[in-house]
Design a protein around this motif. Sequence first.
Motif, PDB file in Angstrom:
ATOM      1  N   HIS A 105       1.074  -1.307  -0.004  1.00 48.74           N
ATOM      2  CA  HIS A 105      -0.221   0.228  -0.517  1.00 48.74           C
ATOM      3  C   HIS A 105       0.503   1.129   0.141  1.00 48.74           C
ATOM      4  CE1 HIS A 105      -2.363  -2.844   1.426  1.00 48.74           C
ATOM      5  NE2 HIS A 105      -3.632  -2.498   1.054  1.00 48.74           N
ATOM      6  N   TYR A 106       0.720   2.491  -0.473  1.00 51.45           N
ATOM      7  CA  TYR A 106       1.529   3.401  -0.631  1.00 51.45           C
ATOM      8  C   TYR A 106       0.911   4.329  -0.218  1.00 51.45           C
ATOM      9  CZ  TYR A 106       4.706   0.802  -3.834  1.00 51.45           C
ATOM     10  OH  TYR A 106       5.259  -0.484  -4.224  1.00 51.45           O
ATOM     11  N   VAL A 107       1.861   5.561   0.084  1.00 49.45           N
ATOM     12  CA  VAL A 107       1.568   6.700   0.623  1.00 49.45           C
ATOM     13  C   VAL A 107       1.649   7.990   0.096  1.00 49.45           C
ATOM     14  CG1 VAL A 107      -0.519   6.305   2.605  1.00 49.45           C
ATOM     15  CG2 VAL A 107       1.884   6.717   2.668  1.00 49.45           C
ATOM     16  N   LEU A 108       1.740   9.251   0.019  1.00 49.99           N
ATOM     17  CA  LEU A 108       2.654  10.147  -0.092  1.00 49.99           C
ATOM     18  C   LEU A 108       3.304  10.254   1.208  1.00 49.99           C
ATOM     19  CD1 LEU A 108       0.176  13.152  -1.844  1.00 49.99           C
ATOM     20  CD2 LEU A 108       2.203  11.187  -3.051  1.00 49.99           C
ATOM     21  N   ARG A 109       4.597  10.567   1.195  1.00 50.24           N
ATOM     22  CA  ARG A 109       5.450  10.918   2.490  1.00 50.24           C
ATOM     23  C   ARG A 109       4.959  12.260   3.308  1.00 50.24           C
ATOM     24  NH1 ARG A 109      11.373   8.289   2.363  1.00 50.24           N
ATOM     25  NH2 ARG A 109      11.725   9.901   4.024  1.00 50.24           N
ATOM     26  N   GLN A 110       4.672  12.177   3.936  1.00 51.59           N
ATOM     27  CA  GLN A 110       4.614  13.506   5.224  1.00 51.59           C
ATOM     28  C   GLN A 110       5.847  13.976   5.284  1.00 51.59           C
ATOM     29  OE1 GLN A 110       0.750  14.112   6.325  1.00 51.59           O
ATOM     30  NE2 GLN A 110       1.000  12.012   5.023  1.00 51.59           N
ATOM     31  N   ASP A 111       7.526  13.007   4.796  1.00 53.01           N
ATOM     32  CA  ASP A 111       8.190  14.257   5.044  1.00 53.01           C
ATOM     33  C   ASP A 111       9.023  14.560   4.066  1.00 53.01           C
ATOM     34  OD1 ASP A 111       8.916  11.614   5.014  1.00 53.01           O
ATOM     35  OD2 ASP A 111      10.942  11.748   6.135  1.00 53.01           O
ATOM     36  N   LEU A 112       8.516  15.313   2.823  1.00 52.29           N
ATOM     37  CA  LEU A 112       8.761  15.688   1.550  1.00 52.29           C
ATOM     38  C   LEU A 112       9.230  16.359   2.240  1.00 52.29           C
ATOM     39  CD1 LEU A 112       5.264  15.712  -0.811  1.00 52.29           C
ATOM     40  CD2 LEU A 112       7.538  13.683  -0.551  1.00 52.29           C
ATOM     41  N   SER A 113      10.566  16.575   0.699  1.00 46.73           N
ATOM     42  CA  SER A 113      11.725  17.697   0.847  1.00 46.73           C
ATOM     43  C   SER A 113      10.889  19.426   0.508  1.00 46.73           C
ATOM     44  CB  SER A 113      13.037  17.138   0.083  1.00 46.73           C
ATOM     45  OG  SER A 113      12.194  17.060  -1.712  1.00 46.73           O
ATOM     46  N   PRO A 114      11.425  19.889   0.481  1.00 47.89           N
ATOM     47  CA  PRO A 114      10.939  21.172  -0.298  1.00 47.89           C
ATOM     48  C   PRO A 114      10.570  21.619  -2.137  1.00 47.89           C
ATOM     49  CG  PRO A 114      12.580  21.929   1.059  1.00 47.89           C
ATOM     50  CD  PRO A 114      12.694  20.324   1.141  1.00 47.89           C
ATOM     51  N   SER A 115      11.165  20.653  -2.112  1.00 45.57           N
ATOM     52  CA  SER A 115      10.666  20.282  -4.347  1.00 45.57           C
ATOM     53  C   SER A 115      10.103  19.302  -4.786  1.00 45.57           C
ATOM     54  CB  SER A 115      12.654  19.963  -4.221  1.00 45.57           C
ATOM     55  OG  SER A 115      13.586  21.061  -4.238  1.00 45.57           O
ATOM     56  N   GLY A 116      10.175  18.538  -3.898  1.00 49.05           N
ATOM     57  CA  GLY A 116       9.282  17.506  -3.524  1.00 49.05           C
ATOM     58  C   GLY A 116       7.958  17.843  -3.336  1.00 49.05           C
ATOM     59  N   GLN A 117       8.119  19.065  -2.525  1.00 46.15           N
ATOM     60  CA  GLN A 117       6.186  19.940  -1.922  1.00 46.15           C
ATOM     61  C   GLN A 117       6.192  20.306  -2.913  1.00 46.15           C
ATOM     62  OE1 GLN A 117       7.510  21.378   1.623  1.00 46.15           O
ATOM     63  NE2 GLN A 117       7.471  20.043   2.970  1.00 46.15           N
ATOM     64  N   SER A 118       6.789  21.355  -3.604  1.00 45.26           N
ATOM     65  CA  SER A 118       7.066  22.408  -4.315  1.00 45.26           C
ATOM     66  C   SER A 118       6.408  21.288  -5.999  1.00 45.26           C
ATOM     67  CB  SER A 118       7.975  22.931  -5.056  1.00 45.26           C
ATOM     68  OG  SER A 118       8.593  23.550  -3.996  1.00 45.26           O
ATOM     69  N   ILE A 119       6.569  20.046  -6.178  1.00 44.11           N
ATOM     70  CA  ILE A 119       6.085  19.107  -7.310  1.00 44.11           C
ATOM     71  C   ILE A 119       4.827  19.301  -6.794  1.00 44.11           C
ATOM     72  CG2 ILE A 119       6.544  17.371  -7.765  1.00 44.11           C
ATOM     73  CD1 ILE A 119       9.526  17.819  -8.776  1.00 44.11           C
ATOM     74  N   LEU A 120       4.500  18.437  -5.499  1.00 44.37           N
ATOM     75  CA  LEU A 120       2.828  18.136  -5.708  1.00 44.37           C
ATOM     76  C   LEU A 120       2.371  19.146  -5.787  1.00 44.37           C
ATOM     77  CD1 LEU A 120       3.688  15.320  -2.958  1.00 44.37           C
ATOM     78  CD2 LEU A 120       3.453  14.642  -5.158  1.00 44.37           C
ATOM     79  N   THR A 121       2.589  20.102  -5.600  1.00 44.57           N
ATOM     80  CA  THR A 121       1.581  21.799  -5.630  1.00 44.57           C
ATOM     81  C   THR A 121       1.440  21.750  -7.114  1.00 44.57           C
ATOM     82  OG1 THR A 121       3.490  23.664  -5.697  1.00 44.57           O
ATOM     83  CG2 THR A 121       2.723  23.081  -3.475  1.00 44.57           C
ATOM     84  N   LEU A 122       2.364  21.561  -7.918  1.00 45.27           N
ATOM     85  CA  LEU A 122       1.966  21.668  -9.016  1.00 45.27           C
ATOM     86  C   LEU A 122       0.503  20.787  -9.890  1.00 45.27           C
ATOM     87  CD1 LEU A 122       5.282  22.073 -10.706  1.00 45.27           C
ATOM     88  CD2 LEU A 122       3.486  23.323 -10.218  1.00 45.27           C
ATOM     89  N   ILE A 123       0.329  19.478  -8.669  1.00 48.31           N
ATOM     90  CA  ILE A 123      -0.681  17.673  -9.026  1.00 48.31           C
ATOM     91  C   ILE A 123      -1.817  19.310  -8.963  1.00 48.31           C
ATOM     92  CG2 ILE A 123      -0.460  15.847  -8.732  1.00 48.31           C
ATOM     93  CD1 ILE A 123       2.163  15.286  -9.077  1.00 48.31           C
ATOM     94  N   PRO A 124      -3.251  18.600  -9.755  1.00 40.93           N
ATOM     95  CA  PRO A 124      -4.248  18.733  -8.685  1.00 40.93           C
ATOM     96  C   PRO A 124      -4.775  17.834  -8.267  1.00 40.93           C
ATOM     97  CG  PRO A 124      -4.507  19.170 -11.399  1.00 40.93           C
ATOM     98  CD  PRO A 124      -2.981  18.488 -10.726  1.00 40.93           C
TER      99      PRO A 124
END
Length: 124
Positions: A105-124
Amino acid sequence: MRLRYTVRVASTELPLLPARARGCCVDVAPPLPASAADELAALFKAVADPTRVQMLHMLKAAAQPICVCDFTAAFDLGQPTVSHHLARLKEVGLVTSFKRGVWSHYVLRQDLSPSGQSILTLIP
């Protein structure tokens, strides 16, 4: 002293401009640290696949962890291909997984790097 050269084209002489020195026009920012450039390149490479973008979209919208079997059903792809895509996302630190019985089972990581957080903000 400025040198001027000419070249003859057909019956017309055209002036050639002298070669310019590199880096004389605009001050540019210093290069990123290699580790930052490597992290960004890996993230961009991981999300440069439409299936992975869809997976991230589904994980972002999910209230619960998503089973690999649900991804397999959603994409009309074989389980090995789905697992490959999820492994790429896991390698760059966007997702994490755990086992329940035989299924991952997969989930998004809670401890994303700032770069990872930025990329996810682009995904609706």
